[in-house]
Scaffold this active site. Structure first.
Site, PDB file in Angstrom:
ATOM      1  N   GLU A  27       0.831  -1.194   0.000  1.00 45.18           N
ATOM      2  CA  GLU A  27       0.000   0.000   0.000  1.00 45.18           C
ATOM      3  C   GLU A  27       0.871   1.251   0.000  1.00 45.18           C
ATOM      4  OE1 GLU A  27      -3.825  -1.800   2.332  1.00 45.18           O
ATOM      5  OE2 GLU A  27      -2.223  -0.975   3.543  1.00 45.18           O
TER       6      GLU A  27
ATOM      7  N   CYS B 174       6.421  -6.804   7.502  1.00 44.66           N
ATOM      8  CA  CYS B 174       7.569  -6.334   8.274  1.00 44.66           C
ATOM      9  C   CYS B 174       7.926  -7.404   9.298  1.00 44.66           C
ATOM     10  CB  CYS B 174       7.258  -5.017   8.992  1.00 44.66           C
ATOM     11  SG  CYS B 174       8.676  -4.383   9.943  1.00 44.66           S
TER      12      CYS B 174
ATOM     13  N   CYS C 197       1.691  -2.582  16.122  1.00 48.60           N
ATOM     14  CA  CYS C 197       1.648  -2.255  14.696  1.00 48.60           C
ATOM     15  C   CYS C 197       1.031  -3.379  13.871  1.00 48.60           C
ATOM     16  CB  CYS C 197       3.061  -1.954  14.208  1.00 48.60           C
ATOM     17  SG  CYS C 197       3.183  -1.781  12.429  1.00 48.60           S
TER      18      CYS C 197
ATOM     19  N   CYS D 225       3.439   8.580   1.359  1.00 47.10           N
ATOM     20  CA  CYS D 225       3.896   7.666   2.406  1.00 47.10           C
ATOM     21  C   CYS D 225       4.113   6.313   1.733  1.00 47.10           C
ATOM     22  CB  CYS D 225       2.823   7.602   3.497  1.00 47.10           C
ATOM     23  SG  CYS D 225       3.211   6.412   4.778  1.00 47.10           S
TER      24      CYS D 225
ATOM     25  N   CYS E 284       6.807  -5.097  16.103  1.00 48.21           N
ATOM     26  CA  CYS E 284       6.393  -4.151  17.152  1.00 48.21           C
ATOM     27  C   CYS E 284       4.962  -4.487  17.589  1.00 48.21           C
ATOM     28  CB  CYS E 284       6.480  -2.716  16.647  1.00 48.21           C
ATOM     29  SG  CYS E 284       8.160  -2.296  16.151  1.00 48.21           S
TER      30      CYS E 284
ATOM     31  N   CYS F 196      -1.071   5.610  10.085  1.00 47.57           N
ATOM     32  CA  CYS F 196       0.132   4.895  10.490  1.00 47.57           C
ATOM     33  C   CYS F 196      -0.209   3.588  11.172  1.00 47.57           C
ATOM     34  CB  CYS F 196       0.904   5.720  11.490  1.00 47.57           C
ATOM     35  SG  CYS F 196       1.535   7.188  10.772  1.00 47.57           S
TER      36      CYS F 196
HETATM   37  N1  SAH Z   1       9.272   0.606  10.267  1.00 46.00           N
HETATM   38  C1  SAH Z   1       9.431   2.003  10.380  1.00 46.00           C
HETATM   39  C2  SAH Z   1       8.535   2.790   9.448  1.00 46.00           C
HETATM   40  C3  SAH Z   1       7.134   2.271   9.258  1.00 46.00           C
HETATM   41  S1  SAH Z   1       6.070   2.448  10.638  1.00 46.00           S
HETATM   42  C4  SAH Z   1       9.272   2.437  11.829  1.00 46.00           C
HETATM   43  O1  SAH Z   1       8.839   1.643  12.659  1.00 46.00           O
HETATM   44  O2  SAH Z   1       9.588   3.575  12.127  1.00 46.00           O
HETATM   45  C5  SAH Z   1       5.709   4.182  10.550  1.00 46.00           C
HETATM   46  C6  SAH Z   1       5.273   4.806  11.865  1.00 46.00           C
HETATM   47  O3  SAH Z   1       4.000   4.299  12.264  1.00 46.00           O
HETATM   48  C7  SAH Z   1       6.223   4.502  13.006  1.00 46.00           C
HETATM   49  O4  SAH Z   1       6.509   5.668  13.725  1.00 46.00           O
HETATM   50  C8  SAH Z   1       5.433   3.545  13.872  1.00 46.00           C
HETATM   51  O5  SAH Z   1       5.836   3.608  15.210  1.00 46.00           O
HETATM   52  C9  SAH Z   1       4.018   4.056  13.653  1.00 46.00           C
HETATM   53  N2  SAH Z   1       2.949   3.101  13.983  1.00 46.00           N
HETATM   54  C10 SAH Z   1       2.958   1.766  13.858  1.00 46.00           C
HETATM   55  N3  SAH Z   1       1.773   1.255  14.253  1.00 46.00           N
HETATM   56  C11 SAH Z   1       0.988   2.293  14.623  1.00 46.00           C
HETATM   57  C12 SAH Z   1      -0.356   2.408  15.097  1.00 46.00           C
HETATM   58  N4  SAH Z   1      -1.143   1.359  15.244  1.00 46.00           N
HETATM   59  N5  SAH Z   1      -0.826   3.646  15.371  1.00 46.00           N
HETATM   60  C13 SAH Z   1      -0.062   4.736  15.177  1.00 46.00           C
HETATM   61  N6  SAH Z   1       1.202   4.690  14.715  1.00 46.00           N
HETATM   62  C14 SAH Z   1       1.728   3.479  14.448  1.00 46.00           C
HETATM   63 FE1  SF4 Z   2       7.761  -2.789  11.354  1.00 45.80          FE
HETATM   64 FE2  SF4 Z   2       5.536  -1.695  12.285  1.00 45.80          FE
HETATM   65 FE3  SF4 Z   2       7.668  -1.913  13.880  1.00 45.80          FE
HETATM   66 FE4  SF4 Z   2       7.711  -0.167  11.843  1.00 45.80          FE
HETATM   67  S1  SF4 Z   2       6.349  -0.097  13.623  1.00 45.80           S
HETATM   68  S2  SF4 Z   2       9.331  -1.619  12.434  1.00 45.80           S
HETATM   69  S3  SF4 Z   2       6.490  -1.289  10.310  1.00 45.80           S
HETATM   70  S4  SF4 Z   2       6.503  -3.608  12.996  1.00 45.80           S
END
Ligand code: SAH
Ligand code: SF4
Length: 339
Positions: A87, A108, A115, A101, A112, A328
Site C-alpha cells: 500500500e 515487516c 503495529c 507515504c 512491534c 500509520c
Molecule cells: N518501520 C518504520 C517505518 C514504518 S512504521 C518504523 O517503525 O519507524 C511508521 C510509523 O507508524 C512509526 O513511527 C510507527 O511507530 C508508527 N505506527 C505503527 N503502528 C501504529 C499504530 N497502530 N498507530 C499509530 N502509529 C503506528
Molecule cells: Fe515494522 Fe511496524 Fe515496527 Fe515499523 S512499527 S518496524 S512497520 S513492525
C-alpha cells in the site's frame, strides 16, 4: 526479458537501450518520473523509439484499487509482479502540500507490538523499482508530490540498498527533484544501518520510532530494542546529527496507560539532550486484533503540554486516513500467502 524502467537513471536508460542520443535517456526519465506510464503517450519521442520502449521496458506494479477518505487521504492498493500486495498513501495538507507515504517491504519482520504491519511478518523486501513505482502511481493520479515519508509498510533500514537507489531517483533534478530535507526515513532503530546512512547517505531526515525511553518497556513494545539498546541507538543518532546537521524526529506512538506515564515522560526528558529533536506524538490508531487503547484528545494534549513546558519541540501527527485504514500502523493487506 523486459527491464523495469522505474529505478533507472537517465544514463542507464540510454545505455540499456543503446540509444544514439544521450538526451533521449533524459527525456524518457522525465516522462517516467512525471508519471507517464504509457510509452505511447511520450509524445516528443519518435514512434519508432516509443515502440522500442514498449518492447524493452516495463512498469512492474499495477493499481489494484484506490480508497479515498473523507479528509482527502488516498490509499492505493498495489499489486506486485509476484502477486503480493502493498500500500501507498497520499496525504494532502491544508496548504495543498502533498506527502507520499511509501512502503519498503511487503509486511515487516520487526514485530512491534502495536503495529498492524508487524503482525503480518515479513514477506519480502521490495525492489528499488517497486519502491519508485508507488510514487509513479501516485504522481500519475494526483500530480506533483513535494514530500516523501518512508512510513508505510516495512522497516526501511532492513532494505537500505534499494531504499538508497529509490531516494537517488526521487532526488534527481531531471525527475521529481525532491531535496533530502523533504524526505524522511522512519526506523525502529537498526543501529549499524544508521551509521551506514551517516557515512554513505542518503542524508535524508531520520525519524526514530522511540515509543518510550524506558528500556524494559521499549524491549517489550519494540523488539529491535533487545538487539540495539537505547544507549547505542542514541549514539548513532548523535553521530548522524553531527554528520548531517539535521534535527532528529522522535516518534512516540501514544498508547493509553502504557507509555504515557509520568516515568515515561521522565525517561524521555533524560534521553533527549544533547540531541536536537522534534518529538512527534502519534495517538495510537486502533488495529484489528491488537489490544491497546487509544488516548483521548485531552490525554494527548496533557502529554504534549508536559513536553512543551520542558522546552521540547513537539508536533502531533494529524489523524488522517483512519476511515480507510490508511493511517500509520494500519497498513496491512491481508495476503492469502500469509494466512
Ligand atoms: N518501520 C518504520 C517505518 C514504518 S512504521 C518504523 O517503525 O519507524 C511508521 C510509523 O507508524 C512509526 O513511527 C510507527 O511507530 C508508527 N505506527 C505503527 N503502528 C501504529 C499504530 N497502530 N498507530 C499509530 N502509529 C503506528
Ligand atoms: Fe515494522 Fe511496524 Fe515496527 Fe515499523 S512499527 S518496524 S512497520 S513492525
Amino acid at each position: 526479458m523486459k527491464i523495469p524502467v522505474a529505478s533507472l537513471l537517465p544514463d542507464e536508460i540510454s545505455g540499456s537501450l543503446s540509444l544514439r542520443h544521450k538526451y533521449q535517456g533524459t527525456q524518457i526519465f522525465k516522462w517516467v518520473q512525471s508519471g507517464t506510464l504509457e510509452f505511447q503517450n511520450m509524445t516528443n519521442l519518435s514512434k519508432e523509439l516509443r515502440r522500442t520502449l514498449y518492447e524493452k521496458l516495463y512498469i512492474s506494479s499495477g493499481l489494484e484499487n484506490t480508497l479515498t477518505g473523507s479528509d482527502g487521504t488516498v490509499k492505493l492498493k498495489i499489486k506486485l509482479e509476484d502477486a503480493s500486495f502493498i500500500e501507498a498513501v497520499l496525504l494532502t495538507d491544508r496548504n495543498g502540500r502533498k506527502t507520499a507515504c511509501l512502503s519498503v517491504q511487503a509486511g515487516c519482520g520487526m514485530g512491534c507490538a502495536f503495529c498492524r504491519t508487524g503482525k503480518m511478518g515479513l514477506k519480502r523486501n521490495l525492489k528499488s523499482y517497486e519502491i519508485v513505482e508507488q510514487m509513479l502511481l501516485l504522481v500519475s493520479g494526483y500530480g506533483r508530490i513535494t514530500n516523501i515519508v518512508f512510513m508505510g509498510m516495512g522497516e526501511p533500514l532492513e532494505n537500505l540498498e534499494n531504499l538508497r537507489r529509490a531516494v537517488e531517483i526521487f532526488h534527481h533534478p531531471g525527475g521529481c527533484g525532491i531535496s533530502f530535507r523533504k524526505i524522511t526515513v522512519s526506523t525502529c532503530g537498526i543501529v549499524p544501518k544508521m551509521y551506514d546512512m551517516a557515512e554513505n547517505g542518503p542524508h535524508t531526515r531520520i525519524a526514530l520510532s522511540l515509543i518510550t525511553a524506558d528500556p524494559v518497556l521499549r524491549s517489550m513494545l519494540v523488539p529491535a530494542n533487545r538487539r540495539y539498546p537505547l544507549k547505542e541507538t542514541k549514539d548513532a543518532l548523535l553521530y548522524y546529527q553531527k554528520k548531517t546537521g539535521k534535527r532528529i524526529t522522535l516518534e512516540i506512538v501514544l498508547l493509553k496507560g502504557v507509555n504515557d506515564r509520568a516515568e515515561d515522560m521522565e525517561s524521555l526528558l533524560k534521553f533527549i539532550p544533547p540531541l536536537k529533536v522534534v518529538v512527534n506524538i502519534i495517538p495510537w490508531n486502533p488495529a484489528e486484533d491488537i489490544h491497546f487503547k487509544e488516548p483521548s484528545p485531552s490525554e494527548v494534549l496533557r502529554f504534549k503540554n508536559r513536553l512543551v513546558k520542558a522546552g521540547v519541540a513537539v508536533t502531533e501527527r494529524y489523524r488522517r486516513g483512519r476511515g480507510i485504514n490508511g493511517a500509520c500502523g494500519q497498513l496491512c493487506v491481508i495476503d492469502p500467502a500469509l494466512k
